[in-house]
Design a protein around this motif. Structure first.
Motif, PDB file in Angstrom:
ATOM      1  N   ILE A  99      64.315  63.406  16.436  1.00  0.00           N
ATOM      2  CA  ILE A  99      62.930  63.122  16.066  1.00  0.00           C
ATOM      3  C   ILE A  99      62.404  64.176  15.090  1.00  0.00           C
ATOM      4  N   VAL A 100      62.862  65.419  15.279  1.00  0.00           N
ATOM      5  CA  VAL A 100      62.464  66.508  14.371  1.00  0.00           C
ATOM      6  C   VAL A 100      63.136  66.318  13.007  1.00  0.00           C
ATOM      7  N   VAL A 101      64.409  65.932  13.027  1.00  0.00           N
ATOM      8  CA  VAL A 101      65.139  65.677  11.778  1.00  0.00           C
ATOM      9  C   VAL A 101      64.451  64.557  10.994  1.00  0.00           C
ATOM     10  N   PHE A 102      64.034  63.531  11.715  1.00  0.00           N
ATOM     11  CA  PHE A 102      63.363  62.394  11.074  1.00  0.00           C
ATOM     12  C   PHE A 102      62.038  62.828  10.450  1.00  0.00           C
ATOM     13  N   ASN A 103      61.217  63.542  11.246  1.00  0.00           N
ATOM     14  CA  ASN A 103      59.868  63.928  10.783  1.00  0.00           C
ATOM     15  C   ASN A 103      59.878  65.022   9.726  1.00  0.00           C
ATOM     16  N   LYS A 104      60.793  65.969   9.851  1.00  0.00           N
ATOM     17  CA  LYS A 104      60.764  67.149   8.985  1.00  0.00           C
ATOM     18  C   LYS A 104      61.745  67.104   7.812  1.00  0.00           C
ATOM     19  N   ILE A 105      62.732  66.214   7.890  1.00  0.00           N
ATOM     20  CA  ILE A 105      63.715  66.137   6.796  1.00  0.00           C
ATOM     21  C   ILE A 105      63.658  64.795   6.072  1.00  0.00           C
ATOM     22  N   TYR A 106      63.812  63.718   6.837  1.00  0.00           N
ATOM     23  CA  TYR A 106      63.855  62.396   6.206  1.00  0.00           C
ATOM     24  C   TYR A 106      62.511  61.977   5.609  1.00  0.00           C
ATOM     25  N   VAL A 107      61.450  62.089   6.401  1.00  0.00           N
ATOM     26  CA  VAL A 107      60.139  61.613   5.929  1.00  0.00           C
ATOM     27  C   VAL A 107      59.680  62.334   4.660  1.00  0.00           C
ATOM     28  N   PRO A 108      59.697  63.673   4.594  1.00  0.00           N
ATOM     29  CA  PRO A 108      59.285  64.343   3.352  1.00  0.00           C
ATOM     30  C   PRO A 108      60.168  64.001   2.154  1.00  0.00           C
ATOM     31  N   ALA A 109      61.474  63.751   2.410  1.00  0.00           N
ATOM     32  CA  ALA A 109      62.400  63.431   1.319  1.00  0.00           C
ATOM     33  C   ALA A 109      62.189  62.019   0.786  1.00  0.00           C
ATOM     34  N   VAL A 110      61.925  61.087   1.703  1.00  0.00           N
ATOM     35  CA  VAL A 110      61.768  59.675   1.317  1.00  0.00           C
ATOM     36  C   VAL A 110      60.363  59.387   0.795  1.00  0.00           C
ATOM     37  N   PHE A 111      59.399  60.161   1.244  1.00  0.00           N
ATOM     38  CA  PHE A 111      57.994  59.875   0.934  1.00  0.00           C
ATOM     39  C   PHE A 111      57.690  59.712  -0.560  1.00  0.00           C
ATOM     40  N   PRO A 112      58.173  60.590  -1.449  1.00  0.00           N
ATOM     41  CA  PRO A 112      57.872  60.400  -2.878  1.00  0.00           C
ATOM     42  C   PRO A 112      58.377  59.067  -3.419  1.00  0.00           C
ATOM     43  N   TYR A 113      59.567  58.649  -2.971  1.00  0.00           N
ATOM     44  CA  TYR A 113      60.119  57.350  -3.392  1.00  0.00           C
ATOM     45  C   TYR A 113      59.237  56.214  -2.869  1.00  0.00           C
TER      46      TYR A 113
END
Length: 250
Positions: free
Chosen positions: A163-177
């Motif tokens: 859940i931390v990996v999702f919120n802190k790594i994936y979400v910020p990385a995908v958000f600009p796209y």
């Protein structure tokens, strides 16, 4: 300093607007045919009459509702299928040809097909969804694929919770796209919705009003409704960017 900058910004916008109105007036004088290009003043007068009619606001309201419904569905399904396809190669190979086909096919073909499948009200929602879904899906997939693998490896080594990996790594990385896709979808979805309304002609719609204006050869009303479409599109995108920047920054 900030007040001066804001003042100059609005002054520049006014000058640009004035310039294009003058160009419009010159084209009107050159062509000298109200049927092809109405005078700016006549379009403004027509718009003033329209905004005091209940039909005007009903048409605007229903068109906006259909567009937002189509965009909302495309965002939800785009995210879901984007996540699934980025983590499952078979699902990606399964969905990708469909997305390519949607991108390659003229919008009018889909509208005509949708007229057979759906009621006039639902045609607009379906077409809006169909045009926006590939944008959302593609950007979500690209965003997930471009997440830094080194950071993911480090998170795995240190046994960071998923859940931390999702919120802190994936979400910020995908958000600009994802953000870029949403902004593009608003403009594309709005134009696609109006085009669908022109052919499907639901009871209350801007597209239907455009069609009627063309049918009765009322160029001033045709230009007035076109102006409304442009203004709403600009307002949509501006509001979205402002809300997105203030509430969903990463």
């Amino acid at each position: 300093m900030r007040a001066s900058t804001t003042k100059n910004k609005w002054l520049n916008k006014f000058i640009v607007l004035a310039f294009w109105i003058i160009v419009w007036q010159l084209v009107y004088i050159l062509i000298n045919n109200e049927l092809y290009v109405p005078a700016p003043i006549n379009v403004i007068k027509t718009l003033k009459v329209l905004i005091f009619k209940i039909d005007f606001w009903q048409s605007v309201g229903f068109s906006i509702f259909r567009t937002l419904a189509g965009i909302a569905i495309s965002i939800v399904l785009g995210i879901v299928f984007g996540i699934v396809c980025s983590t499952n190669a078979f699902m990606y190979e399964l969905i990708n040809p469909l997305v390519i086909a949607i991108k390659s096919t003229p919008i009018m073909s889909f509208i005509i097909i949708a007229l057979v499948w759906f009621s006039s009200d639902n045609v607009t929602i379906f077409i809006c969804f169909l045009m926006c879904f590939p944008l959302i899906w593609t950007n979500v997939v690209e965003g997930i694929k471009n997440v830094d693998k080194n950071i993911l490896s480090m998170a795995e080594v240190y046994k960071v919770k998923k859940i931390v990996v999702f919120n802190k790594i994936y979400v910020p990385a995908v958000f600009p796209y994802f953000s870029t896709a949403c902004v593009s979808s608003i403009g594309l979805g709005w134009k696609a919705s109006i085009a669908a309304e022109v052919l499907s002609n639901p009871k209350y719609s801007i597209g239907g009003q455009l069609y009627n204006a063309k049918l009765y050869m009322d160029s001033s009303e045709l230009f007035a409704w076109t102006f409304v479409v442009i203004v709403i599109s600009i307002v949509f995108e501006s509001l979205f960017k402002k809300v997105w920047e203030n509430k969903f920054k990463y």
